[in-house]
Scaffold this active site. Structure first.
Site, PDB file in Angstrom:
ATOM      1  N   ASP A  28     -21.198  63.259  63.976  1.00 55.30           N
ATOM      2  CA  ASP A  28     -22.055  62.201  64.529  1.00 55.30           C
ATOM      3  C   ASP A  28     -23.194  62.793  65.364  1.00 55.30           C
ATOM      4  O   ASP A  28     -23.093  63.908  65.879  1.00 55.30           O
ATOM      5  CB  ASP A  28     -21.193  61.272  65.404  1.00 55.30           C
ATOM      6  N   HIS A  71     -30.604  64.275  59.812  1.00 51.81           N
ATOM      7  CA  HIS A  71     -29.649  64.321  58.696  1.00 51.81           C
ATOM      8  C   HIS A  71     -29.821  65.617  57.902  1.00 51.81           C
ATOM      9  O   HIS A  71     -28.832  66.217  57.466  1.00 51.81           O
ATOM     10  CB  HIS A  71     -29.836  63.111  57.780  1.00 51.81           C
ATOM     11  N   LEU A 113      -9.015  76.397  51.098  1.00 51.56           N
ATOM     12  CA  LEU A 113      -9.305  75.174  51.865  1.00 51.56           C
ATOM     13  C   LEU A 113      -9.592  73.981  50.948  1.00 51.56           C
ATOM     14  O   LEU A 113     -10.340  74.108  49.986  1.00 51.56           O
ATOM     15  CB  LEU A 113     -10.549  75.436  52.737  1.00 51.56           C
TER      16      LEU A 113
END
Ligand code: IPE
Ligand code: IPE
Ligand code: MG
Length: 264
Positions: A39, A56, A150
């Site tokens: 965020d 962004h 992962l």
């Protein structure tokens, strides 16, 4: 949508301070699953007098070093909140920009995922996403399906309430069809019908940019996650900050409802 709102820059990893891996992190006290609410992109841009989309772009660039570090540390699962079911409420231009950025991100990141043995998957509803986005998600998922390191679960068009609603519908359909007895519905059955089916629950849930809320992220799965809020906005959350969160996690005493004495 005006051309100026399209992603223009190539997403390249941002150099990180210090050698990755040179940390005093004990493998035994690392979380298996780290979830991050990425965020603060808009605020990060605004602080520099730039439009939200600039934040962004820098936020997308910041994903590579964090994924790479989690892979190197041997963390099993990283779930990143990229776009929520509620984020459709933003302006059309911002939403289109974010979808364009997602396409660009997936294309640019595939070589790194392959190099780091990362398995990619999307968590979230497929309905609502464009065929182009779905095709890229499917292509990335298929290309990395054989990887054993992962698991990178990217939450796109994700919302916990939508997820739980879909799970309840799917379970109800099975009951109606006579495939499932209501008394057999337990927590495991519910977990198995969520987008995160097969993944361990998050141990550590990190949120950047200081907000103290979950914003509809992994509500069922995070029942016993340790919460960590970093004040920095996502584009500034670097490997050093990640290590700080991991160290904070290592110091926590997890109790799961039992009586556990604090560490000495
Ligand atoms: C997070 O940054 C990215 C997405 C939600 C897509 P924000 O866009 O929410 O940035 P702030 O919170 O407005 O600063
Ligand atoms: C949560 O951030 C969603 C993502 C990070 C993708 P938001 O910025 O959408 O959350 P709120 O609106 O501040 O709760
Ligand atoms: Mg936000």
């Amino acid at each position: 949508m005006s051309g100026s709102t399209k992603p223009t820059t190539t997403i390249e990893p941002r150099p990180q301070p210090g050698p990755a891996g040179a940390v005093d992190l004990d493998a035994k006290s690392l979380p298996r699953h780290v979830a991050i609410i990425m965020d603060g992109n808009g605020r990060w841009a605004r602080a520099q007098g730039k439009p939200r989309v600039y934040g962004h772009e820098h936020g997308a660039r910041n994903v590579n070093p964090i994924v790479t570090e989690c892979a190197k540390l041997g963390i099993e699962v990283l779930t990143l909140y990229a776009f929520s079911t509620e984020n459709w409420l933003r302006s059309k231009a911002e939403v289109e920009f974010l979808m364009g950025l997602l396409l660009q991100f997936l294309e640019a990141e595939l070589p790194t995922m392959l190099a780091n043995n990362v398995r990619f998957k999307q968590i979230g509803r497929r309905e609502g996403l464009s065929p182009t986005v779905l095709e890229m998600i499917d292509r990335t998922t298929a290309a990395t399906a054989g990887n054993t390191g992962l698991t990178l679960a990217l939450a796109v068009n994700y919302g916990s309430r939508a997820e739980i609603t879909d799970a309840v519908r799917a379970i109800a359909r099975k009951v109606k069809a006579g495939e499932l007895d209501p008394s057999a519905i337990d927590q495991g059955v519910i977990s198995d019908h969520l987008f995160t089916a097969g993944l361990p629950d998050p141990d550590l849930l990190i949120r950047t940019a200081g907000e103290m809320r979950l914003s509809n992220y992994l509500l069922w799965q995070s029942s016993y996650a340790e919460l960590y809020v970093a004040d920095v906005c996502w584009p500034d959350f670097d490997v050093v900050q990640l290590h700080e969160a991991l160290r904070a996690y290592a110091r926590r005493t997890r109790k799961f409802g039992e009586v556990v004495e604090p560490r000495a």
